[in-house]
Design a protein around this motif. Structure first.
Motif, short mmCIF file in Angstrom:
data_model
loop_
_atom_site.label_atom_id
_atom_site.label_comp_id
_atom_site.label_asym_id
_atom_site.label_seq_id
_atom_site.Cartn_x
_atom_site.Cartn_y
_atom_site.Cartn_z
N ASN A 122 1.16 -9.95 -40.90
CA ASN A 122 -0.34 -9.33 -41.01
C ASN A 122 -0.93 -9.02 -40.02
O ASN A 122 -1.80 -7.96 -39.77
CB ASN A 122 -1.22 -10.14 -42.03
N TYR A 123 -0.80 -10.04 -38.95
CA TYR A 123 -1.64 -9.93 -37.65
C TYR A 123 -0.95 -8.83 -36.96
O TYR A 123 -1.52 -8.03 -36.33
CB TYR A 123 -1.31 -11.28 -36.51
N VAL A 124 0.57 -8.55 -37.02
CA VAL A 124 1.13 -7.43 -36.31
C VAL A 124 0.87 -6.35 -36.91
O VAL A 124 0.48 -5.11 -36.08
CB VAL A 124 2.63 -7.89 -36.23
N ASP A 125 0.54 -6.28 -38.10
CA ASP A 125 0.31 -4.90 -38.82
C ASP A 125 -1.19 -4.45 -38.27
O ASP A 125 -1.36 -3.31 -38.25
CB ASP A 125 0.36 -5.17 -40.34
N ARG A 126 -2.21 -5.32 -38.30
CA ARG A 126 -3.50 -4.91 -37.71
C ARG A 126 -3.31 -4.61 -36.25
O ARG A 126 -4.36 -3.81 -35.79
CB ARG A 126 -4.51 -6.21 -38.20
N TYR A 127 -2.51 -5.37 -35.46
CA TYR A 127 -2.51 -5.26 -33.95
C TYR A 127 -2.11 -3.67 -33.41
O TYR A 127 -2.47 -3.38 -32.54
CB TYR A 127 -1.79 -6.54 -33.41
N TYR A 128 -1.04 -3.50 -34.28
CA TYR A 128 -0.28 -2.15 -34.21
C TYR A 128 -0.20 -1.20 -35.28
O TYR A 128 0.88 -0.98 -35.97
CB TYR A 128 1.14 -2.38 -33.78
N PRO A 129 -1.51 -0.75 -35.69
CA PRO A 129 -1.67 0.13 -36.98
C PRO A 129 -0.90 1.42 -36.73
O PRO A 129 -0.47 2.13 -37.51
CB PRO A 129 -3.10 0.26 -36.98
N VAL A 130 -0.67 1.80 -35.37
CA VAL A 130 -0.42 3.08 -35.13
C VAL A 130 1.35 3.19 -35.52
O VAL A 130 1.97 4.21 -35.56
CB VAL A 130 -0.48 3.79 -33.84
N ILE A 131 1.94 1.89 -35.37
CA ILE A 131 3.28 1.85 -35.91
C ILE A 131 3.55 1.43 -37.08
O ILE A 131 3.01 0.50 -37.90
CB ILE A 131 4.20 0.78 -34.93
N THR A 132 4.01 2.56 -37.89
CA THR A 132 4.08 2.59 -39.23
C THR A 132 5.36 1.69 -40.05
O THR A 132 5.08 1.01 -41.05
CB THR A 132 3.85 3.96 -40.10
N SER A 133 6.53 1.91 -39.17
CA SER A 133 7.63 1.19 -39.92
C SER A 133 7.91 0.05 -39.05
O SER A 133 8.20 -0.08 -37.86
CB SER A 133 8.85 2.21 -39.92
N LYS A 134 8.04 -1.22 -39.79
CA LYS A 134 8.34 -2.42 -39.16
C LYS A 134 9.34 -3.06 -39.87
O LYS A 134 9.38 -3.29 -41.08
CB LYS A 134 7.08 -3.32 -39.01
N ILE A 135 10.14 -3.84 -39.13
CA ILE A 135 11.21 -4.88 -39.76
C ILE A 135 10.92 -6.18 -39.05
O ILE A 135 10.61 -6.21 -37.83
CB ILE A 135 12.59 -4.39 -39.77
N SER A 136 11.37 -7.33 -39.83
CA SER A 136 11.45 -8.57 -39.17
C SER A 136 12.49 -9.51 -39.42
O SER A 136 13.12 -9.25 -40.50
CB SER A 136 9.95 -9.26 -39.53
N TYR A 137 12.77 -10.49 -38.70
CA TYR A 137 13.58 -11.57 -39.13
C TYR A 137 13.07 -12.79 -38.43
O TYR A 137 12.63 -12.81 -37.45
CB TYR A 137 15.02 -11.26 -38.66
N ILE A 138 13.66 -14.08 -38.85
CA ILE A 138 13.32 -15.19 -38.39
C ILE A 138 14.22 -15.58 -37.19
O ILE A 138 15.50 -15.40 -37.36
CB ILE A 138 13.12 -16.31 -39.58
N THR A 139 13.75 -16.06 -36.06
CA THR A 139 14.50 -16.11 -34.76
C THR A 139 15.24 -17.37 -35.20
O THR A 139 14.91 -18.27 -36.18
CB THR A 139 13.62 -16.41 -33.67
N SER A 140 16.39 -17.40 -34.44
CA SER A 140 17.10 -18.53 -34.69
C SER A 140 17.82 -18.97 -33.36
O SER A 140 18.80 -18.29 -32.75
CB SER A 140 18.45 -18.21 -35.65
N ALA A 141 17.36 -20.20 -32.64
CA ALA A 141 17.78 -20.48 -31.53
C ALA A 141 19.45 -20.75 -31.65
O ALA A 141 20.12 -20.64 -30.29
CB ALA A 141 17.21 -21.95 -31.01
#
Length: 192
Positions: A122-141
């Motif tokens: 949600n923070y990333v969505d608000r921080y970068y409102p101009v980038i409409t398409s986002k994908i994410s994954y959880i990091t794995s050391a």
């Protein structure tokens, strides 16, 4: 096909899997070019048939598909490239995306590498409102470190990571959604 994944964060695991699957789908040579050899140096210039370089090849040696894993700035002299930004929640990673946006680069996609912290999508969505398409994954050391130490890629990955790679292949790599499952099966059978 030139695909630039720009962002000051550790994303070599994502780039490696995407490259292997693009190679399998298009049955073409694929190359990774990075401005930071820190992690790729352990693969000795090649992994699973993917060439790894830290400099542009001669035009004659250039394969049809090149993925740029860029950490500082943006690669110069490219035309008609697919632009993807990547960030973690770390301050320098988000500031790098800010700099790229200030330079008028507009990505087709933002890859968010999630970690346990107070920030979230949600923070990333608000921080970068101009980038409409986002994908994410959880990091794995374990994934990032084990692959580097082994010098090979293991395609038995977490579901969220595989989902992010799938979305990337569909949106950026032009791989049809109905081909994704067969593509993973094919790559795993080949022992990638």
């Amino acid at each position: 096909m030139n695909i630039v994944v720009a962002g000051d964060c550790e994303k070599h695991d994502f780039i490696l899997v995407a490259a292997i699957l693009l190679k399998g789908y298009y049955n073409n040579d694929v190359m990774i070019i990075s401005d930071n050899r820190r992690h790729y140096q352990y693969f000795d210039g090649e992994v699973s048939g993917i060439q790894i370089r830290d400099a542009e090849p001669d035009v004659a040696d250039r394969p049809d598909i090149v993925l740029y894993d860029w950490h500082h700035g943006y690669p110069e002299g490219l035309e008609d490239e697919q632009i993807v930004f990547a960030t973690s929640y770390e301050r320098q990673a988000m500031e790098h995306v800010d700099e790229l946006l200030d330079q008028k680069h507009m990505p087709a996609l933002l890859v968010v590498i999630e970690e346990e912290c107070g920030l979230g999508l949600n923070y990333v969505d608000r921080y970068y409102p101009v980038i409409t398409s986002k994908i994410s994954y959880i990091t794995s050391a374990e994934r990032r470190i084990d692959w580097v130490h082994d010098g090979r890629v293991n395609l038995k990955v977490d579901k969220d990571f595989a989902g992010a790679v799938n979305d990337f292949l569909i949106e950026i790599g032009n791989v049809p959604k109905n081909e994704i499952k067969k593509l993973w099966q094919y790559a795993r059978k080949r022992g990638e």
